[in-house]
Design a protein around this motif. Sequence first.
Motif, short mmCIF file in Angstrom:
data_model
loop_
_atom_site.label_atom_id
_atom_site.label_comp_id
_atom_site.label_asym_id
_atom_site.label_seq_id
_atom_site.Cartn_x
_atom_site.Cartn_y
_atom_site.Cartn_z
N UNK A 18 -54.81 82.25 50.11
CA UNK A 18 -53.99 81.18 48.91
C UNK A 18 -54.17 80.90 47.39
N UNK A 19 -55.63 80.70 47.67
CA UNK A 19 -56.75 79.74 46.42
C UNK A 19 -58.34 80.08 46.34
N UNK A 20 -58.12 81.51 47.62
CA UNK A 20 -59.52 81.52 46.47
C UNK A 20 -59.38 83.06 46.18
N UNK A 21 -60.43 83.12 45.66
CA UNK A 21 -60.58 84.25 44.31
C UNK A 21 -62.31 84.60 44.86
N UNK A 22 -62.49 86.50 44.85
CA UNK A 22 -63.00 86.61 44.83
C UNK A 22 -63.96 87.01 42.74
N UNK A 23 -64.83 86.79 42.90
CA UNK A 23 -65.22 87.20 41.47
C UNK A 23 -66.54 87.96 41.48
N UNK A 24 -66.56 88.84 41.19
CA UNK A 24 -68.40 89.97 40.79
C UNK A 24 -68.39 90.18 39.58
N UNK A 25 -69.53 89.69 39.81
CA UNK A 25 -70.37 90.11 38.87
C UNK A 25 -71.68 90.66 38.53
N UNK A 26 -71.65 91.66 37.54
CA UNK A 26 -72.65 92.44 37.20
C UNK A 26 -74.32 91.52 36.44
N UNK A 27 -75.11 91.89 37.08
CA UNK A 27 -76.56 90.63 36.67
C UNK A 27 -76.91 91.78 36.77
N UNK A 69 -73.10 91.59 42.30
CA UNK A 69 -72.88 89.30 42.84
C UNK A 69 -71.91 89.16 43.08
N UNK A 70 -71.06 88.62 44.36
CA UNK A 70 -70.14 88.58 45.01
C UNK A 70 -70.10 87.48 45.00
N UNK A 71 -68.86 85.82 44.47
CA UNK A 71 -68.48 84.76 45.29
C UNK A 71 -67.94 84.63 45.42
N UNK A 72 -67.19 83.46 46.19
CA UNK A 72 -65.75 83.11 46.46
C UNK A 72 -65.53 81.51 45.86
N UNK A 73 -64.77 81.51 45.44
CA UNK A 73 -64.28 80.18 45.13
C UNK A 73 -62.60 79.98 45.09
N UNK A 74 -63.04 78.40 45.48
CA UNK A 74 -61.29 77.78 45.83
C UNK A 74 -61.75 77.78 44.80
N UNK A 75 -60.07 77.32 44.26
CA UNK A 75 -60.32 76.34 43.42
C UNK A 75 -59.36 75.04 43.42
N UNK A 76 -59.61 74.34 42.37
CA UNK A 76 -59.81 72.72 42.65
C UNK A 76 -58.59 72.72 41.23
N UNK A 77 -57.28 71.19 41.31
CA UNK A 77 -57.06 71.30 40.51
C UNK A 77 -57.59 70.97 39.02
N UNK A 78 -57.52 71.16 38.47
CA UNK A 78 -57.76 70.10 37.44
C UNK A 78 -58.90 70.50 37.03
N UNK A 79 -60.11 71.23 37.97
CA UNK A 79 -61.66 71.83 37.34
C UNK A 79 -62.29 72.45 36.53
#
Length: 244
Positions: A18-27, A69-79
């Motif tokens: 619901x609140x978490x997205x995986x971001x894929x970055x080419x490094x 590179x895969x990163x999981x970010x959980x969104x924080x309101x207003x962050x």
Amino acid sequence: MPRPLYPATLTAKHQLSQNTVQLDFRVEAGFDYQPGQFVQLHLSFKGQDYKRSYSIANSPESFQSSQQLEIAISFVKGGVASSLFSEAEPGLELSIGGPFGVLTAPEHFDGRIVLAGTGTGLAPYRAMIPALKKLVGEGTRILIMMGVRDRADMIYEQDFRDLAALSESIEYRACYSREKSLNSSANEYPGYLQNQFPQLNLSPEKDLVYLCGNPAMIDDASAELKELGFGPRQVKREKYVFSS
Ligand SMILES: Cc1cc2nc3c(=O)[nH]c(=O)nc-3n(C[C@H](O)[C@H](O)[C@H](O)COP(=O)(O)OP(=O)(O)OC[C@H]3O[C@@H](n4cnc5c(N)ncnc54)[C@H](O)[C@@H]3O)c2cc1C
């Protein structure tokens, strides 16, 4: 000497919960890391520069073959990072610093490794999956414990269930602090993950414990482990504290 920064490009976003997205970055080639480490993303938002830390969620083997590179970010309101990445589209360019951190898997361990994480705090253990398979092949036992509020917050569960299905030496437990209907035969438990400790027969002689994620969980769990005789060498920690 300061570590170099690596240019990175956002290539994809995947909704994990619901609140978490995986971001894929080419490094850029040349970046390397040990499973369990984290990076700092150097971000520009509304004309100001920021740094935010994120655990790397995929294994070095996966990174070597995909350069992603895969990163999981959980969104924080207003962050800052939350606002930036909730809107960001593939193509966004930024810099990555690192790798950092010592929450890494040992080469060998005679005993049990307990990997406990809340929310995105499970990401570094996902990066360790090939290393964990190797350890289990050498006789190490593994217990992975995920702590979330409810099912809507759960991430990467199938990866850990698939891992646990490979060997009787690997156990996965899902701990829900607010979920009403639980399936005990699927290793689902009520309450915080540290509530499981009394049933685990934890021993400082045989267990190495990893704690990652919510600082309150890490403080509670560390205090309980200290009571059981665990010293600093038997507990590895990565607290997801906010940047000030
Ligand atoms: C070593 C390390 C590894 C980390 N790894 C990850 C990771 O893999 N995934 C991940 O999602 N995060 C991770 N974090 C946390 C991450 O660095 C950011 O703090 C988080 O993404 C919030 O950043 P932001 O810019 O969106 O919010 P900010 O702009 O920093 O915060 C805005 C406000 O929101 C509040 N706030 C910030 N974070 C939270 C929170 N978690 N819960 C409630 N309120 C909050 C604070 O009061 C703050 O004033 C890690 C942190 C550390 C130190």
